[in-house]
Write a protein that holds these residues in place. Structure first.
Motif, PDB file in Angstrom:
ATOM      1  N   ASP A  65      54.795  46.469  26.692  1.00  0.00           N
ATOM      2  CA  ASP A  65      54.140  47.688  27.175  1.00  0.00           C
ATOM      3  C   ASP A  65      52.912  47.341  28.014  1.00  0.00           C
ATOM      4  OD1 ASP A  65      55.892  49.517  25.937  1.00  0.00           O
ATOM      5  OD2 ASP A  65      54.783  49.408  24.053  1.00  0.00           O
ATOM      6  N   ARG A  66      52.148  46.347  27.574  1.00  0.00           N
ATOM      7  CA  ARG A  66      50.956  45.950  28.322  1.00  0.00           C
ATOM      8  C   ARG A  66      51.333  45.367  29.681  1.00  0.00           C
ATOM      9  NH1 ARG A  66      49.133  44.667  22.939  1.00  0.00           N
ATOM     10  NH2 ARG A  66      49.828  42.499  23.114  1.00  0.00           N
ATOM     11  N   PHE A  67      52.452  44.653  29.737  1.00  0.00           N
ATOM     12  CA  PHE A  67      52.918  44.158  31.036  1.00  0.00           C
ATOM     13  C   PHE A  67      53.297  45.313  31.954  1.00  0.00           C
ATOM     14  CE2 PHE A  67      54.245  39.978  28.897  1.00  0.00           C
ATOM     15  CZ  PHE A  67      53.112  39.317  29.373  1.00  0.00           C
ATOM     16  N   TYR A  68      53.904  46.348  31.380  1.00  0.00           N
ATOM     17  CA  TYR A  68      54.260  47.502  32.208  1.00  0.00           C
ATOM     18  C   TYR A  68      53.027  48.276  32.658  1.00  0.00           C
ATOM     19  CZ  TYR A  68      59.308  47.071  32.107  1.00  0.00           C
ATOM     20  OH  TYR A  68      60.593  46.626  32.316  1.00  0.00           O
ATOM     21  N   ALA A  69      51.949  48.226  31.894  1.00  0.00           N
ATOM     22  CA  ALA A  69      50.686  48.807  32.368  1.00  0.00           C
ATOM     23  C   ALA A  69      50.189  48.031  33.582  1.00  0.00           C
ATOM     24  CB  ALA A  69      49.643  48.784  31.249  1.00  0.00           C
ATOM     25  N   LEU A  70      50.330  46.711  33.549  1.00  0.00           N
ATOM     26  CA  LEU A  70      49.982  45.877  34.700  1.00  0.00           C
ATOM     27  C   LEU A  70      50.838  46.250  35.904  1.00  0.00           C
ATOM     28  CD1 LEU A  70      48.655  43.317  35.999  1.00  0.00           C
ATOM     29  CD2 LEU A  70      50.534  41.998  35.003  1.00  0.00           C
ATOM     30  N   ILE A  71      52.127  46.414  35.690  1.00  0.00           N
ATOM     31  CA  ILE A  71      53.047  46.765  36.776  1.00  0.00           C
ATOM     32  C   ILE A  71      52.698  48.129  37.356  1.00  0.00           C
ATOM     33  CG2 ILE A  71      55.450  47.401  37.235  1.00  0.00           C
ATOM     34  CD1 ILE A  71      56.194  45.155  35.171  1.00  0.00           C
ATOM     35  N   ALA A  72      52.482  49.105  36.478  1.00  0.00           N
ATOM     36  CA  ALA A  72      52.156  50.455  36.953  1.00  0.00           C
ATOM     37  C   ALA A  72      50.828  50.466  37.706  1.00  0.00           C
ATOM     38  CB  ALA A  72      52.103  51.422  35.774  1.00  0.00           C
ATOM     39  N   GLY A  73      49.830  49.728  37.199  1.00  0.00           N
ATOM     40  CA  GLY A  73      48.544  49.655  37.888  1.00  0.00           C
ATOM     41  C   GLY A  73      48.664  48.975  39.236  1.00  0.00           C
ATOM     42  N   GLY A  74      49.447  47.882  39.296  1.00  0.00           N
ATOM     43  CA  GLY A  74      49.666  47.203  40.563  1.00  0.00           C
ATOM     44  C   GLY A  74      50.351  48.100  41.577  1.00  0.00           C
ATOM     45  N   HIS A  75      51.314  48.893  41.118  1.00  0.00           N
ATOM     46  CA  HIS A  75      51.960  49.879  41.991  1.00  0.00           C
ATOM     47  C   HIS A  75      50.913  50.789  42.645  1.00  0.00           C
ATOM     48  CE1 HIS A  75      56.300  49.816  42.080  1.00  0.00           C
ATOM     49  NE2 HIS A  75      56.408  49.663  40.774  1.00  0.00           N
ATOM     50  N   LYS A  76      50.005  51.315  41.819  1.00  0.00           N
ATOM     51  CA  LYS A  76      49.042  52.289  42.323  1.00  0.00           C
ATOM     52  C   LYS A  76      48.026  51.651  43.269  1.00  0.00           C
ATOM     53  CE  LYS A  76      51.089  55.591  40.405  1.00  0.00           C
ATOM     54  NZ  LYS A  76      51.896  56.464  41.299  1.00  0.00           N
ATOM     55  N   VAL A  77      47.608  50.426  42.979  1.00  0.00           N
ATOM     56  CA  VAL A  77      46.690  49.718  43.874  1.00  0.00           C
ATOM     57  C   VAL A  77      47.339  49.519  45.236  1.00  0.00           C
ATOM     58  CG1 VAL A  77      45.586  47.479  44.281  1.00  0.00           C
ATOM     59  CG2 VAL A  77      45.352  48.603  42.061  1.00  0.00           C
ATOM     60  N   CYS A  78      48.614  49.128  45.233  1.00  0.00           N
ATOM     61  CA  CYS A  78      49.339  48.950  46.494  1.00  0.00           C
ATOM     62  C   CYS A  78      49.525  50.288  47.196  1.00  0.00           C
ATOM     63  CB  CYS A  78      50.692  48.296  46.217  1.00  0.00           C
ATOM     64  SG  CYS A  78      51.607  47.827  47.691  1.00  0.00           S
ATOM     65  N   GLU A  79      49.830  51.312  46.435  1.00  0.00           N
ATOM     66  CA  GLU A  79      50.038  52.648  46.998  1.00  0.00           C
ATOM     67  C   GLU A  79      48.788  53.143  47.714  1.00  0.00           C
ATOM     68  OE1 GLU A  79      51.310  57.049  45.284  1.00  0.00           O
ATOM     69  OE2 GLU A  79      51.907  55.241  44.186  1.00  0.00           O
ATOM     70  N   GLU A  80      47.624  52.818  47.171  1.00  0.00           N
ATOM     71  CA  GLU A  80      46.351  53.229  47.752  1.00  0.00           C
ATOM     72  C   GLU A  80      45.875  52.278  48.856  1.00  0.00           C
ATOM     73  OE1 GLU A  80      43.631  56.092  46.334  1.00  0.00           O
ATOM     74  OE2 GLU A  80      45.614  56.381  47.232  1.00  0.00           O
ATOM     75  N   VAL A  81      46.620  51.208  49.104  1.00  0.00           N
ATOM     76  CA  VAL A  81      46.293  50.195  50.123  1.00  0.00           C
ATOM     77  C   VAL A  81      44.872  49.662  49.883  1.00  0.00           C
ATOM     78  CG1 VAL A  81      46.505  49.589  52.564  1.00  0.00           C
ATOM     79  CG2 VAL A  81      47.702  51.604  51.694  1.00  0.00           C
ATOM     80  N   MET A  82      44.608  49.334  48.634  1.00  0.00           N
ATOM     81  CA  MET A  82      43.306  48.791  48.240  1.00  0.00           C
ATOM     82  C   MET A  82      43.387  47.263  48.338  1.00  0.00           C
ATOM     83  SD  MET A  82      42.868  51.329  44.935  1.00  0.00           S
ATOM     84  CE  MET A  82      41.239  50.761  44.450  1.00  0.00           C
ATOM     85  N   VAL A  83      43.149  46.745  49.538  1.00  0.00           N
ATOM     86  CA  VAL A  83      43.445  45.339  49.813  1.00  0.00           C
ATOM     87  C   VAL A  83      42.628  44.403  48.920  1.00  0.00           C
ATOM     88  CG1 VAL A  83      43.473  43.536  51.576  1.00  0.00           C
ATOM     89  CG2 VAL A  83      44.128  45.892  52.170  1.00  0.00           C
ATOM     90  N   ALA A  84      41.340  44.644  48.796  1.00  0.00           N
ATOM     91  CA  ALA A  84      40.505  43.773  47.960  1.00  0.00           C
ATOM     92  C   ALA A  84      40.953  43.832  46.501  1.00  0.00           C
ATOM     93  CB  ALA A  84      39.038  44.163  48.083  1.00  0.00           C
ATOM     94  N   GLU A  85      41.219  45.026  46.002  1.00  0.00           N
ATOM     95  CA  GLU A  85      41.698  45.169  44.629  1.00  0.00           C
ATOM     96  C   GLU A  85      43.074  44.543  44.465  1.00  0.00           C
ATOM     97  OE1 GLU A  85      40.601  46.649  41.563  1.00  0.00           O
ATOM     98  OE2 GLU A  85      38.757  46.154  42.617  1.00  0.00           O
ATOM     99  N   ALA A  86      43.885  44.609  45.505  1.00  0.00           N
ATOM    100  CA  ALA A  86      45.233  44.045  45.437  1.00  0.00           C
ATOM    101  C   ALA A  86      45.187  42.550  45.162  1.00  0.00           C
ATOM    102  CB  ALA A  86      45.987  44.317  46.740  1.00  0.00           C
TER     103      ALA A  86
END
Length: 285
Positions: A65-86
Motif C-alpha cells: 500500500d505504501r508503494f502505491y502511495a508513492l506511485i499515486a503521488g508520483g503520478h500527481k507530481v508528473c501531472e502537475e509538471v512539477m519538474v523540481a519535485e519530479a
C-alpha cells in the motif's frame, strides 16, 4: 465516522489529521481508499501530493500500500509538471527499486508484484522523461529484466490489467533504444495475447450459468477492456515503428508511439513530455 467524511473538501494536512484520530483498522481502510480512489481525495492536486507523500510512510498500511502511495503521488507530481519535485520523487522510486522487485507474487490486482512493478516503472519512466531522461538506461534495464523474467506459470488473470502499463513502458523505453524495437514489439504482442488467454473465470461453468447475461445487449463493458483496446493501439504503433525504414521515418513512427504512451492526464503534462521525447528522438542517429 471516517466513511462519512468528505475528504474532497479538506486540505492534505486536514485529511492527515482526520486519519490520525481514527482507530488503527479504520485508519488503514480509510488510507487505502485515499490511495486507490482518487475521486475521494482532497480536490486540489497539490493537496493530494501532500497527502500521498505522508501516506508513503503510514504505519497502518502494508508495504505494498505504501508503494502505491508513492506511485499515486508520483503520478500527481508528473501531472502537475512539477519538474523540481519530479526529481525528488524519481529518486524515491530508484531508492525503492530493490524492495519493489522483491515483493512476492500474490493473487489480487493490488497485491501482485507484477502489477506493482509495471505501475512503478510507468511512473518512474515518465518522471525521468520529464526531468531529462538522466536515468533512462537504468530504468530500461529494469524494464527488460522484468519483461524477460515474467514467471508465466505464476501469473494471475490480472496480467490482463497489468499489460496496459507494460506496453506504455515499452513505448517510452524505445525512445532511447530504437534498435531493440522489433524484439520488444514481439514480446509486447505475446504479452497481450497471453494476458487475454489467462483472463478467464476460474470456474467457467458457474459463471456461464449464474453470472452471464442472457443477451449481448445486456453486457456491460469492463473498464479494463477499454485499457486493453488502448494497449492494442500502442502495440500497433510500436509494430509500425519496427517496420519503418530510414531515420526520419523511424523518428516519426517513434514520435507516434510516444504520443500514445507518455502520461497525458492533462494537456500541459503531455506537451512537456512530448517536448522531451522530441529532444530524445532528435538525438537519434
Amino acid at each position: 465516522m471516517a466513511k462519512d467524511t468528505d475528504f474532497t473538501v479538506l486540505t492534505g494536512r486536514e485529511a492527515l489529521a482526520r486519519l490520525a484520530d481514527l482507530p488503527m483498522r479504520k485508519r488503514r481502510d480509510t488510507a487505502r481508499r485515499l490511495i486507490y480512489k482518487k475521486n475521494q481525495r482532497p480536490a486540489g492536486l497539490d493537496e493530494q501530493i501532500i497527502l500521498l507523500d505522508a501516506l508513503r510512510s503510514e504505519p497502518a498500511l502494508t508495504e505494498i500500500d505504501r508503494f502505491y502511495a508513492l506511485i499515486a503521488g508520483g503520478h500527481k507530481v508528473c501531472e502537475e509538471v512539477m519538474v523540481a519535485e519530479a526529481e525528488h520523487w524519481l529518486d524515491r522510486f530508484l531508492e525503492a527499486e530493490a524492495q519493489i522487485r522483491a515483493m512476492p507474487i500474490a493473487f489480487g490486482l493490488r497485491k501482485d508484484r507484477t502489477h506493482l512493478v509495471f505501475s512503478a516503472l510507468n511512473v518512474a519512466l515518465n518522471l525521468d522523461l520529464l526531468t531529462g531522461a538522466r536515468h533512462a538506461d537504468r530504468l530500461a534495464s529494469w524494464f527488460r529484466e522484468e519483461v524477460e523474467g515474467l514467471q508465466l506459470r505464476r501469473m494471475t488473470p490480472y496480467l490482463f490489467n497489468s499489460s496496459s502499463n507494460t506496453v506504455k513502458c515499452a513505448g517510452i523505453v524505445l525512445l532511447g533504444d530504437p534498435d531493440d524495437i522489433a524484439r520488444i514489439a514481439r514480446l509486447m504482442r505475446k504479452l497481450l495475447s497471453y494476458g487475454t488467454e489467462i483472463n478467464n473465470p476460474l470456474h467457467w461453468w458457474i459463471f456461464s450459468r449464474f453470472k452471464a447475461p442472457k443477451h449481448l445487449a445486456e453486457v456491460s463493458e469492463r473498464a479494463a477492456f477499454g485499457s486493453f483496446c488502448n494497449s492494442v493501439h500502442r502495440l500497433t504503433a510500436i509494430e509500425a515503428a519496427a517496420a519503418a525504414t530510414g531515420l526520419e521515418s523511424r523518428r516519426a513512427a517513434l514520435r507516434a508511439v510516444a504520443d500514445l504512451c507518455v502520461a497525458q492526464a492533462r494537456p500541459a503534462q503531455k506537451a512537456a513530455l512530448m517536448e522531451q521525447a522530441g529532444t530524445r528522438l532528435g538525438a537519434m542517429a
